[in-house]
Write an enzyme that holds these catalytic residues in place. Structure first.
Site, PDB file in Angstrom:
ATOM      1  N   ASN A  30       0.798  -1.240   0.000  1.00 62.98           N
ATOM      2  CA  ASN A  30       0.000   0.000   0.000  1.00 62.98           C
ATOM      3  C   ASN A  30       0.824   1.281   0.000  1.00 62.98           C
ATOM      4  O   ASN A  30       0.378   2.292  -0.531  1.00 62.98           O
ATOM      5  CB  ASN A  30      -1.038  -0.010   1.121  1.00 62.98           C
ATOM      6  CG  ASN A  30      -0.430  -0.150   2.484  1.00 62.98           C
ATOM      7  OD1 ASN A  30       0.596  -0.793   2.642  1.00 62.98           O
ATOM      8  ND2 ASN A  30      -1.040   0.459   3.472  1.00 62.98           N
ATOM      9  N   GLU A  81       4.097  -4.500  12.200  1.00 62.67           N
ATOM     10  CA  GLU A  81       3.034  -3.498  12.059  1.00 62.67           C
ATOM     11  C   GLU A  81       1.903  -4.160  11.307  1.00 62.67           C
ATOM     12  O   GLU A  81       2.083  -4.546  10.150  1.00 62.67           O
ATOM     13  CB  GLU A  81       3.548  -2.288  11.257  1.00 62.67           C
ATOM     14  CG  GLU A  81       4.459  -1.364  12.017  1.00 62.67           C
ATOM     15  CD  GLU A  81       3.837  -0.886  13.305  1.00 62.67           C
ATOM     16  OE1 GLU A  81       2.588  -0.746  13.364  1.00 62.67           O
ATOM     17  OE2 GLU A  81       4.577  -0.682  14.269  1.00 62.67           O
ATOM     18  N   CYS A  94      -3.151   1.441   6.767  1.00 59.70           N
ATOM     19  CA  CYS A  94      -3.435   0.773   8.042  1.00 59.70           C
ATOM     20  C   CYS A  94      -4.024   1.745   9.051  1.00 59.70           C
ATOM     21  O   CYS A  94      -4.733   1.351   9.961  1.00 59.70           O
ATOM     22  CB  CYS A  94      -2.206   0.060   8.581  1.00 59.70           C
ATOM     23  SG  CYS A  94      -0.765   1.093   8.610  1.00 59.70           S
TER      24      CYS A  94
END
Ligand code: ADP
Length: 489
Positions: free
Chosen positions: A151, A249, A283
């Site tokens: 992303n 993460e 995120c």
């Protein structure tokens, strides 16, 4: 079509397997963007071997020598900016504006960590023993494997690579299958800037093949991962019982709370930016909107209207506000989450469907979607959607908003909009997340601010700023009794 190569011991190479992975433009799937080598587990292990061999010399280099490589790489990225922006747009689907921001930020991160070459790396610990001097030295962790998602195809790798390399680690990067081209540019900029062979490896290929082989390798000292919670937790199992540090993460289900006294125009701007920007594929995207019932009707109307004003289209088109989802599988998954929400009783106020008319026919586009009547019993409440979808739930009070913010297995980012300083302070203290914002979106954390979540969102080691060194370095205490030297003849 662009040909990506892997980087093994300072040499750019295809895979000996002869296999390649093709990448198509998510805004136009008939367009081939790149192909990258589908490297083998054996090649992944060779990259780790090269990184281990390169470690002693690199950790022994002066910090300013390492910093200079990062600084030079930043200049290379600046001079290749236009091509890089095109490639980020083509392989990720994001808009040009978003890609420009990403390229600029990537160079900034390299410069920021290059500037850390003068930060002290040791201190003297006060001693109670006479004649003893104890120095606490910060040293690199060793060989670090970085596994990254698609992303933010430049930003996530550079956030991992820059602090690790500056600190004297050697690194093997395994980028996402969907976005090898951006990583190739980043690694080439670093390699051309003068990295010795083996200090940086680029291993492209499948996660469950090369990614898994990298993490299983006993010569690895640290793994830094960004991606899904499922894979992050699987990696934690793989490294359990070994002296391997893991930074992970992972997912988020980020709440934005709106109290009755909030500035609703500011809320709409924040949600459009953080919920629909990058097509919701961040995120830290805002996905749960928890709104005081006194203003929820008004806010739903305004947000719905704002979502409908957004222009969805190919990222390369300057008029596009929202680009494509990363691939068809992602689009189908987002639509499936929306259907589940519908079945569970949520109401689709706008969007809720793929956009495939006219020029969008060959791409993976999803209409910005506003759902209301979402409640904690629904599947969508705590499932990460990773698409342009915002679900609205009404809350009765600040207590209710805090309880609902925390009613999630995730804990990445949260924010509150209010004019009440005491309410904001309570929220800032009690929201169970790593990054909490007041009258600001859930996204947009600057490069010097520690970033990372709690619960199922993060492993505890933060990225960004000086906190990044908590992962990529460790301390050694060296105690020296001077008395022996004095008595020596
Ligand atoms: P996403 O859902 O965002 O694609 P993933 O967690 O599936 O996130 O992927 C993130 C990164 O992890 C990618 O580089 C992918 O190739 C890699 N990956 C996937 N599975 C594994 C695995 N079993 N071991 C190591 N890396 C993996």
């Amino acid at each position: 079509m662009y040909e990506v190569l892997g980087l093994l011991d300072g040499r750019w190479m295809a895979s000996a397997t002869g296999r390649w992975l093709e990448r198509r433009d998510p805004a136009d799937e008939e367009r081939l963007v790149s192909r990258c080598p589908a490297m083998s587990a054996e090649e992944a292990r060779a990259a780790v071997g090269a990184a281990a061999a390169a470690l002693p010399a690199w950790r022994g280099a002066r910090p300013d020598e390492r910093g200079e490589v990062l600084r030079t790489a930043a200049r290379h990225l600046h001079s290749a900016q236009d091509e890089l922006v095109d490639h980020v747009v083509a392989e990720s689907g994001k808009t040009r504006r978003e890609a420009v921001g990403e390229v600029v930020r990537t160079a900034e991160i390299l410069d920021y960590y290059a500037g850390m070459d003068r930060v002290p790396t040791s201190y003297l610990a006060p001693e109670r023993r006479p004649d003893v001097a104890t120095e606490v030295r910060r040293e690199p962790l060793g060989v670090v494997v970085a596994i990254t998602p698609w992303n933010d195809p430049l930003l996530t790798p550079v956030r991992k690579l820059a602090p690790a390399l500056l600190a004297g680690n050697t690194v093997v990067l395994k980028p996402a299958e969907q976005t090898p081209l951006s990583s190739f540019h980043l690694c080439r900029a670093l390699q051309d800037a003068g990295l010795p062979p083996g200090v940086l490896g680029l291993v492209t290929g499948r996660g469950d093949e090369v990614g898994a082989a990298l993490v299983a390798d006993d010569r690895v000292d640290g793994v830094t991962f960004t991606g899904s919670t499922a894979v992050g937790h699987a990696l934690a199992h793989t490294v359990a019982g070994r002296p391997v540090r893991l930074q992970a993460e992972m997912g988020g289900k980020n709440a934005l709370v709106v109290l009755g006294d909030a500035d609703l125009d500011a809320v709409v701007d924040a949600v459009v930016f953080a919920g629909f920007g990058q097509a919701g594929q961040r995120c830290t995207a805002t996905s749960r909107l928890l709104v005081h019932h006194a203003v929820s009707g008004d806010l739903v109307e305004r947000l719905t209207a704002a979502a409908e004003r957004l222009h969805v289209g190919p990222g390369r088109d300057e008029a596009s506000d929202v680009g494509a989802l990363v691939d068809r599988k992602a689009l189908e998954a987002v639509l499936a989450r929306i259907d589940e929400a519908r079945e569970d009783g949520a109401r689709v106020r706008t969007g809720g469907r793929a956009l495939d008319d006219g020029p969008l026919a060959r791409g993976c586009f999803c209409a910005p979607t506003v759902l209301d009547r979402v409640d904690p019993a629904m599947r969508i409440w705590d499932t990460e959607v990773f698409g342009p979808v915002v679900g609205i739930t009404t809350v009765a009070s600040l207590d209710d908003a805090i309880a609902k913010t925390n009613a999630s297995r995730y804990g990445l980012a949260a924010s509150i909009f209010t004019r009440d300083r005491a309410a904001a302070a309570r929220f800032a203290a009690e929201a169970q997340v790593g990054n909490v914002a007041v009258n600001l979106p859930t996204v947009g954390w600057d490069l010097n601010v520690p970033f990372g979540g709690v619960k199922a969102s993060g492993s505890g080691f933060k990225e960004q700023g000086v906190e990044a060194f908590a992962f990529s370095t460790r301390t050694r205490a060296v105690a020296l009794n001077e008395a022996a030297f004095r008595s020596a003849k």
